[in-house]
Motif scaffolding. Structure first.
Motif, PDB file in Angstrom:
ATOM      1  N   ALA A  22       0.686  -1.234  -0.017  1.00  0.00           N
ATOM      2  CA  ALA A  22      -0.053  -0.009   0.000  1.00  0.00           C
ATOM      3  C   ALA A  22       0.944   1.283   0.094  1.00  0.00           C
ATOM      4  O   ALA A  22       0.170   2.277  -0.711  1.00  0.00           O
ATOM      5  N   MET A  23       1.934   1.149   0.745  1.00  0.00           N
ATOM      6  CA  MET A  23       2.911   2.489   0.901  1.00  0.00           C
ATOM      7  C   MET A  23       3.842   2.397  -0.378  1.00  0.00           C
ATOM      8  O   MET A  23       4.308   3.694  -0.615  1.00  0.00           O
ATOM      9  N   ALA A  24       4.400   1.519  -0.979  1.00  0.00           N
ATOM     10  CA  ALA A  24       5.187   1.423  -2.024  1.00  0.00           C
ATOM     11  C   ALA A  24       5.090   0.313  -3.073  1.00  0.00           C
ATOM     12  O   ALA A  24       5.441  -0.592  -3.187  1.00  0.00           O
ATOM     13  N   PRO A  25       3.931   0.549  -3.536  1.00  0.00           N
ATOM     14  CA  PRO A  25       3.521  -0.461  -4.650  1.00  0.00           C
ATOM     15  C   PRO A  25       4.495  -0.699  -6.018  1.00  0.00           C
ATOM     16  O   PRO A  25       4.592  -1.846  -6.573  1.00  0.00           O
ATOM     17  N   ASP A  26       5.468   0.352  -6.147  1.00  0.00           N
ATOM     18  CA  ASP A  26       6.414   0.031  -7.283  1.00  0.00           C
ATOM     19  C   ASP A  26       7.510  -0.827  -6.571  1.00  0.00           C
ATOM     20  O   ASP A  26       8.161  -1.440  -7.370  1.00  0.00           O
ATOM     21  N   PHE A  27       7.533  -1.531  -5.352  1.00  0.00           N
ATOM     22  CA  PHE A  27       8.526  -2.113  -4.863  1.00  0.00           C
ATOM     23  C   PHE A  27       8.127  -3.458  -4.246  1.00  0.00           C
ATOM     24  O   PHE A  27       8.967  -4.446  -4.099  1.00  0.00           O
ATOM     25  N   PHE A  28       6.870  -3.553  -3.858  1.00  0.00           N
ATOM     26  CA  PHE A  28       6.360  -4.312  -2.925  1.00  0.00           C
ATOM     27  C   PHE A  28       5.204  -5.097  -3.577  1.00  0.00           C
ATOM     28  O   PHE A  28       4.281  -4.105  -4.040  1.00  0.00           O
ATOM     29  N   GLU A  29       4.933  -6.497  -3.591  1.00  0.00           N
ATOM     30  CA  GLU A  29       3.494  -6.961  -4.153  1.00  0.00           C
ATOM     31  C   GLU A  29       3.189  -8.074  -3.146  1.00  0.00           C
ATOM     32  O   GLU A  29       4.022  -9.128  -3.049  1.00  0.00           O
ATOM     33  N   VAL A  30       2.043  -8.385  -2.755  1.00  0.00           N
ATOM     34  CA  VAL A  30       1.750  -9.437  -1.738  1.00  0.00           C
ATOM     35  C   VAL A  30       1.046 -10.278  -2.889  1.00  0.00           C
ATOM     36  O   VAL A  30       0.007 -10.242  -3.397  1.00  0.00           O
ATOM     37  N   GLY A  31       1.715 -11.647  -3.057  1.00  0.00           N
ATOM     38  CA  GLY A  31       1.206 -12.604  -4.021  1.00  0.00           C
ATOM     39  C   GLY A  31       0.012 -13.446  -3.551  1.00  0.00           C
ATOM     40  O   GLY A  31      -0.692 -13.234  -2.559  1.00  0.00           O
ATOM     41  N   ALA A  32      -0.510 -14.274  -4.451  1.00  0.00           N
ATOM     42  CA  ALA A  32      -1.615 -15.086  -4.007  1.00  0.00           C
ATOM     43  C   ALA A  32      -1.317 -16.159  -2.952  1.00  0.00           C
ATOM     44  O   ALA A  32      -2.216 -16.586  -2.372  1.00  0.00           O
ATOM     45  N   ASP A  33       0.013 -16.267  -2.895  1.00  0.00           N
ATOM     46  CA  ASP A  33       0.242 -17.121  -1.630  1.00  0.00           C
ATOM     47  C   ASP A  33       0.423 -16.448  -0.454  1.00  0.00           C
ATOM     48  O   ASP A  33       0.563 -17.140   0.591  1.00  0.00           O
ATOM     49  N   GLY A  34       0.166 -15.114  -0.337  1.00  0.00           N
ATOM     50  CA  GLY A  34       0.139 -14.353   0.697  1.00  0.00           C
ATOM     51  C   GLY A  34       1.436 -13.878   1.390  1.00  0.00           C
ATOM     52  O   GLY A  34       1.445 -13.192   2.516  1.00  0.00           O
ATOM     53  N   GLN A  39      12.750   7.406   0.942  1.00  0.00           N
ATOM     54  CA  GLN A  39      11.761   7.865   2.068  1.00  0.00           C
ATOM     55  C   GLN A  39      10.415   6.890   1.860  1.00  0.00           C
ATOM     56  O   GLN A  39       9.948   6.440   2.819  1.00  0.00           O
ATOM     57  N   ASP A  40      10.045   6.568   0.288  1.00  0.00           N
ATOM     58  CA  ASP A  40       8.857   5.750   0.460  1.00  0.00           C
ATOM     59  C   ASP A  40       9.417   4.297   0.737  1.00  0.00           C
ATOM     60  O   ASP A  40       8.452   3.633   1.428  1.00  0.00           O
ATOM     61  N   VAL A  41      10.344   3.470   0.415  1.00  0.00           N
ATOM     62  CA  VAL A  41      10.699   2.545   0.702  1.00  0.00           C
ATOM     63  C   VAL A  41      10.936   2.207   2.283  1.00  0.00           C
ATOM     64  O   VAL A  41      10.318   1.218   3.062  1.00  0.00           O
ATOM     65  N   THR A  42      11.504   3.144   2.894  1.00  0.00           N
ATOM     66  CA  THR A  42      11.972   3.083   4.278  1.00  0.00           C
ATOM     67  C   THR A  42      10.469   3.192   4.996  1.00  0.00           C
ATOM     68  O   THR A  42      10.416   2.506   6.288  1.00  0.00           O
ATOM     69  N   ALA A  43       9.577   4.136   4.688  1.00  0.00           N
ATOM     70  CA  ALA A  43       8.172   4.194   5.369  1.00  0.00           C
ATOM     71  C   ALA A  43       7.602   2.912   5.336  1.00  0.00           C
ATOM     72  O   ALA A  43       6.825   2.435   6.272  1.00  0.00           O
ATOM     73  N   ALA A  44       7.535   1.999   4.151  1.00  0.00           N
ATOM     74  CA  ALA A  44       7.057   0.942   3.937  1.00  0.00           C
ATOM     75  C   ALA A  44       7.860  -0.200   4.776  1.00  0.00           C
ATOM     76  O   ALA A  44       6.916  -1.152   5.450  1.00  0.00           O
ATOM     77  N   VAL A  45       9.070  -0.068   4.870  1.00  0.00           N
ATOM     78  CA  VAL A  45       9.677  -1.205   5.731  1.00  0.00           C
ATOM     79  C   VAL A  45       9.188  -1.091   7.169  1.00  0.00           C
ATOM     80  O   VAL A  45       9.095  -1.643   7.893  1.00  0.00           O
ATOM     81  N   ASP A  46       9.215   0.471   7.637  1.00  0.00           N
ATOM     82  CA  ASP A  46       8.970   0.706   9.039  1.00  0.00           C
ATOM     83  C   ASP A  46       7.575   0.182   9.381  1.00  0.00           C
ATOM     84  O   ASP A  46       7.200  -0.064  10.589  1.00  0.00           O
ATOM     85  N   ALA A  47       6.464   0.332   8.261  1.00  0.00           N
ATOM     86  CA  ALA A  47       5.300  -0.170   8.569  1.00  0.00           C
ATOM     87  C   ALA A  47       4.775  -1.463   8.735  1.00  0.00           C
ATOM     88  O   ALA A  47       3.754  -2.023   9.091  1.00  0.00           O
ATOM     89  N   CYS A  48       5.801  -2.421   8.499  1.00  0.00           N
ATOM     90  CA  CYS A  48       5.593  -3.759   8.339  1.00  0.00           C
ATOM     91  C   CYS A  48       5.293  -4.255   9.994  1.00  0.00           C
ATOM     92  O   CYS A  48       6.523  -4.163  10.715  1.00  0.00           O
TER      93      CYS A  48
END
Length: 63
Positions: free
Chosen positions: A18-30, A45-54
C-alpha cells in the motif's frame, strides 16, 4: 540501497504494498515479493516508510 524480505516472517498484511507499490507486492500465496531489490536514493523515503510499517518486521533496507 538494497531491499530484503523475509518471506517466512511475512503475514501478507500488505502495508508495504500500500505504501510503496512499485517495490512490494503481496502474491496469491500471501507473502510479499520485492519487485525491485535495488532502489535509488530518490525512493528511499517511500521504501523506508513501507519497511517501517511492516508489523512483523519482515522487511529490511541495507545500504
Amino acid at each position: 540501497m538494497r531491499i530484503e524480505a523475509d518471506r517466512a516472517k511475512c503475514d501478507g498484511l500488505g502495508m508495504c504494498e500500500a505504501m510503496a507499490p512499485d517495490f512490494f507486492e503481496v502474491g496469491a500465496d500471501g507473502t510479499v515479493a520485492v519487485l525491485d531489490e535495488h532502489s535509488g536514493e530518490e525512493h528511499r523515503q517511500d521504501v523506508t516508510a513501507a519497511v517501517d510499517a511492516c508489523p512483523v518486521l519482515a522487511l529490511k533496507v541495507r545500504d
